[in-house]
Motif scaffolding. Structure first.
Motif, PDB file in Angstrom:
ATOM      1  N   ILE A 127     -18.335  25.361 -28.329  1.00 40.51           N
ATOM      2  CA  ILE A 127     -18.317  23.903 -28.494  1.00 40.51           C
ATOM      3  C   ILE A 127     -18.856  23.221 -27.244  1.00 40.51           C
ATOM      4  O   ILE A 127     -19.676  22.317 -27.316  1.00 40.51           O
ATOM      5  CB  ILE A 127     -16.889  23.412 -28.809  1.00 40.51           C
ATOM      6  N   ASP A 128     -18.388  23.676 -26.076  1.00 38.29           N
ATOM      7  CA  ASP A 128     -18.820  23.086 -24.800  1.00 38.29           C
ATOM      8  C   ASP A 128     -18.726  24.150 -23.713  1.00 38.29           C
ATOM      9  O   ASP A 128     -17.640  24.410 -23.188  1.00 38.29           O
ATOM     10  CB  ASP A 128     -17.948  21.887 -24.440  1.00 38.29           C
ATOM     11  N   PRO A 129     -19.854  24.782 -23.364  1.00 38.42           N
ATOM     12  CA  PRO A 129     -19.821  25.851 -22.366  1.00 38.42           C
ATOM     13  C   PRO A 129     -19.250  25.426 -21.008  1.00 38.42           C
ATOM     14  O   PRO A 129     -18.688  26.245 -20.288  1.00 38.42           O
ATOM     15  CB  PRO A 129     -21.288  26.260 -22.226  1.00 38.42           C
ATOM     16  N   SER A 130     -19.344  24.148 -20.686  1.00 40.52           N
ATOM     17  CA  SER A 130     -18.826  23.699 -19.385  1.00 40.52           C
ATOM     18  C   SER A 130     -17.301  23.723 -19.319  1.00 40.52           C
ATOM     19  O   SER A 130     -16.721  23.547 -18.247  1.00 40.52           O
ATOM     20  CB  SER A 130     -19.337  22.300 -19.047  1.00 40.52           C
ATOM     21  N   VAL A 131     -16.636  23.983 -20.457  1.00 37.51           N
ATOM     22  CA  VAL A 131     -15.178  24.041 -20.468  1.00 37.51           C
ATOM     23  C   VAL A 131     -14.667  25.174 -19.577  1.00 37.51           C
ATOM     24  O   VAL A 131     -13.542  25.121 -19.088  1.00 37.51           O
ATOM     25  CB  VAL A 131     -14.632  24.155 -21.913  1.00 37.51           C
ATOM     26  N   GLN A 132     -15.511  26.170 -19.321  1.00 36.62           N
ATOM     27  CA  GLN A 132     -15.080  27.280 -18.476  1.00 36.62           C
ATOM     28  C   GLN A 132     -14.881  26.875 -17.017  1.00 36.62           C
ATOM     29  O   GLN A 132     -14.362  27.657 -16.231  1.00 36.62           O
ATOM     30  CB  GLN A 132     -16.049  28.449 -18.582  1.00 36.62           C
ATOM     31  N   HIS A 133     -15.227  25.652 -16.687  1.00 38.55           N
ATOM     32  CA  HIS A 133     -14.989  25.142 -15.332  1.00 38.55           C
ATOM     33  C   HIS A 133     -13.755  24.251 -15.276  1.00 38.55           C
ATOM     34  O   HIS A 133     -13.455  23.676 -14.232  1.00 38.55           O
ATOM     35  CB  HIS A 133     -16.208  24.370 -14.833  1.00 38.55           C
ATOM     36  N   SER A 134     -13.045  24.150 -16.392  1.00 35.34           N
ATOM     37  CA  SER A 134     -11.873  23.268 -16.442  1.00 35.34           C
ATOM     38  C   SER A 134     -10.628  23.971 -15.906  1.00 35.34           C
ATOM     39  O   SER A 134     -10.549  25.203 -15.875  1.00 35.34           O
ATOM     40  CB  SER A 134     -11.617  22.815 -17.885  1.00 35.34           C
ATOM     41  N   ARG A 135      -9.670  23.195 -15.519  1.00 31.73           N
ATOM     42  CA  ARG A 135      -8.381  23.713 -15.050  1.00 31.73           C
ATOM     43  C   ARG A 135      -7.680  24.486 -16.172  1.00 31.73           C
ATOM     44  O   ARG A 135      -7.070  25.524 -15.931  1.00 31.73           O
ATOM     45  CB  ARG A 135      -7.525  22.540 -14.574  1.00 31.73           C
ATOM     46  N   ARG A 136      -7.771  23.998 -17.394  1.00 32.13           N
ATOM     47  CA  ARG A 136      -7.124  24.681 -18.519  1.00 32.13           C
ATOM     48  C   ARG A 136      -7.719  26.069 -18.743  1.00 32.13           C
ATOM     49  O   ARG A 136      -7.005  27.013 -19.046  1.00 32.13           O
ATOM     50  CB  ARG A 136      -7.245  23.845 -19.792  1.00 32.13           C
ATOM     51  N   TRP A 137      -9.043  26.175 -18.620  1.00 31.63           N
ATOM     52  CA  TRP A 137      -9.701  27.469 -18.790  1.00 31.63           C
ATOM     53  C   TRP A 137      -9.211  28.445 -17.721  1.00 31.63           C
ATOM     54  O   TRP A 137      -8.889  29.597 -18.016  1.00 31.63           O
ATOM     55  CB  TRP A 137     -11.213  27.307 -18.706  1.00 31.63           C
ATOM     56  N   TRP A 138      -9.166  27.987 -16.466  1.00 29.83           N
ATOM     57  CA  TRP A 138      -8.755  28.872 -15.367  1.00 29.83           C
ATOM     58  C   TRP A 138      -7.292  29.262 -15.499  1.00 29.83           C
ATOM     59  O   TRP A 138      -6.901  30.382 -15.174  1.00 29.83           O
ATOM     60  CB  TRP A 138      -9.046  28.223 -14.015  1.00 29.83           C
ATOM     61  N   PHE A 139      -6.487  28.369 -15.994  1.00 33.57           N
ATOM     62  CA  PHE A 139      -5.075  28.686 -16.205  1.00 33.57           C
ATOM     63  C   PHE A 139      -4.937  29.789 -17.256  1.00 33.57           C
ATOM     64  O   PHE A 139      -4.186  30.755 -17.076  1.00 33.57           O
ATOM     65  CB  PHE A 139      -4.302  27.429 -16.616  1.00 33.57           C
ATOM     66  N   ILE A 145      -5.133  37.640 -16.843  1.00 37.09           N
ATOM     67  CA  ILE A 145      -5.081  38.614 -15.752  1.00 37.09           C
ATOM     68  C   ILE A 145      -3.673  39.176 -15.605  1.00 37.09           C
ATOM     69  O   ILE A 145      -3.480  40.377 -15.426  1.00 37.09           O
ATOM     70  CB  ILE A 145      -5.572  37.983 -14.434  1.00 37.09           C
ATOM     71  N   LEU A 146      -2.669  38.300 -15.705  1.00 32.38           N
ATOM     72  CA  LEU A 146      -1.280  38.750 -15.616  1.00 32.38           C
ATOM     73  C   LEU A 146      -0.899  39.628 -16.803  1.00 32.38           C
ATOM     74  O   LEU A 146      -0.029  40.482 -16.698  1.00 32.38           O
ATOM     75  CB  LEU A 146      -0.331  37.545 -15.581  1.00 32.38           C
ATOM     76  N   GLY A 147      -1.530  39.383 -17.936  1.00 26.32           N
ATOM     77  CA  GLY A 147      -1.154  40.067 -19.166  1.00 26.32           C
ATOM     78  C   GLY A 147       0.033  39.365 -19.794  1.00 26.32           C
ATOM     79  O   GLY A 147       0.740  38.584 -19.143  1.00 26.32           O
ATOM     80  N   LEU A 148       0.276  39.651 -21.048  1.00 26.48           N
ATOM     81  CA  LEU A 148       1.342  38.963 -21.769  1.00 26.48           C
ATOM     82  C   LEU A 148       2.701  39.180 -21.111  1.00 26.48           C
ATOM     83  O   LEU A 148       3.447  38.230 -20.884  1.00 26.48           O
ATOM     84  CB  LEU A 148       1.380  39.404 -23.235  1.00 26.48           C
ATOM     85  N   ARG A 149       3.016  40.402 -20.776  1.00 24.73           N
ATOM     86  CA  ARG A 149       4.329  40.695 -20.167  1.00 24.73           C
ATOM     87  C   ARG A 149       4.456  40.022 -18.800  1.00 24.73           C
ATOM     88  O   ARG A 149       5.480  39.412 -18.497  1.00 24.73           O
ATOM     89  CB  ARG A 149       4.518  42.211 -20.054  1.00 24.73           C
ATOM     90  N   GLY A 150       3.422  40.116 -17.983  1.00 21.54           N
ATOM     91  CA  GLY A 150       3.455  39.477 -16.667  1.00 21.54           C
ATOM     92  C   GLY A 150       3.605  37.970 -16.778  1.00 21.54           C
ATOM     93  O   GLY A 150       4.373  37.350 -16.035  1.00 21.54           O
ATOM     94  N   TRP A 151       2.884  37.384 -17.728  1.00 24.71           N
ATOM     95  CA  TRP A 151       2.980  35.944 -17.934  1.00 24.71           C
ATOM     96  C   TRP A 151       4.383  35.559 -18.378  1.00 24.71           C
ATOM     97  O   TRP A 151       4.941  34.563 -17.923  1.00 24.71           O
ATOM     98  CB  TRP A 151       1.945  35.465 -18.946  1.00 24.71           C
ATOM     99  N   GLN A 152       4.972  36.336 -19.274  1.00 22.98           N
ATOM    100  CA  GLN A 152       6.323  36.030 -19.740  1.00 22.98           C
ATOM    101  C   GLN A 152       7.331  36.065 -18.590  1.00 22.98           C
ATOM    102  O   GLN A 152       8.305  35.313 -18.600  1.00 22.98           O
ATOM    103  CB  GLN A 152       6.740  37.005 -20.850  1.00 22.98           C
ATOM    104  N   LEU A 153       7.079  36.891 -17.584  1.00 23.37           N
ATOM    105  CA  LEU A 153       7.980  36.973 -16.427  1.00 23.37           C
ATOM    106  C   LEU A 153       7.854  35.760 -15.504  1.00 23.37           C
ATOM    107  O   LEU A 153       8.848  35.278 -14.976  1.00 23.37           O
ATOM    108  CB  LEU A 153       7.729  38.256 -15.637  1.00 23.37           C
ATOM    109  N   VAL A 154       6.628  35.284 -15.295  1.00 18.43           N
ATOM    110  CA  VAL A 154       6.433  34.162 -14.360  1.00 18.43           C
ATOM    111  C   VAL A 154       6.463  32.799 -15.039  1.00 18.43           C
ATOM    112  O   VAL A 154       6.578  31.770 -14.368  1.00 18.43           O
ATOM    113  CB  VAL A 154       5.131  34.305 -13.537  1.00 18.43           C
ATOM    114  N   ARG A 155       6.365  32.756 -16.358  1.00 12.07           N
ATOM    115  CA  ARG A 155       6.292  31.491 -17.087  1.00 12.07           C
ATOM    116  C   ARG A 155       7.442  30.537 -16.773  1.00 12.07           C
ATOM    117  O   ARG A 155       7.198  29.345 -16.542  1.00 12.07           O
ATOM    118  CB  ARG A 155       6.217  31.760 -18.588  1.00 12.07           C
TER     119      ARG A 155
END
Length: 170
Positions: A127-139, A145-155
């Protein structure tokens, strides 16, 4: 959501009704057409109740279909009756749709729907390739990178930090 609206009948007849080929976004497309040709008012209070049932149009079969229908509605609006509007509006609408796709991808990731999350992220890029520079994309990328289990631990810590930050900004 627009459960109720008051529209001049003459304007609606002039611009046409709902588009049958956009069953999940024809109202959005029609509201954009109407707004481009008349003033819009907003009442910041509940004015109606929305009733959910098994055949609601909002009971979408998938987040992807919802986003694709909204994309088609925006394109129909911009390519049809919105010739007098600027490219800035086109870019803004497209960007908002791509950001919404990332939000949905992030929610899908949180729910463990990794394949759905990946499809929604790819849809956002289409839809919009520039979205990969957004804060939401990086989040979302950090969550992957953390993976589902890692994310569930730090969430819980991340959400606590977010709530503190939001309260300080008020």
């Amino acid at each position: 959501m627009s459960p109720t609206a008051v529209v001049r009948t003459s304007l609606q007849k002039k611009l046409g009704g709902y588009l049958a080929d956009l069953p999940y976004a024809s109202d959005m497309e029609m509201w954009m057409r109407l707004a481009a040709h008349g003033d819009v008012g907003f009442i910041g209070a509940d004015q109606a109740v929305y009733r959910y049932h098994s055949v609601n149009m909002s009971s979408e079969p998938s987040p992807e279909l919802n986003l694709l229908q909204r994309k088609a509605a925006i394109e129909h609006f911009l390519n049809g009756g919105a010739a007098m509007l600027t490219n800035d509006l086109r870019n803004w609408l497209t960007r908002q749709l791509a950001l919404d796709a990332i939000v949905r991808a992030s929610i899908a990731f949180n729910e463990g729907a990794i394949d759905t999350s990946a499809r929604l992220a790819e849809l956002a890029l289409s839809i919009d390739p520039s979205v990969q520079h957004s804060r939401r994309w990086w989040f979302l990328a950090c969550k992957k990178i953390l993976g589902l289990r890692g994310w569930q631990l730090v969430r819980p810590s991340v959400e606590l930090f977010r709530s503190i930050f939001r309260n300080e900004r008020r």
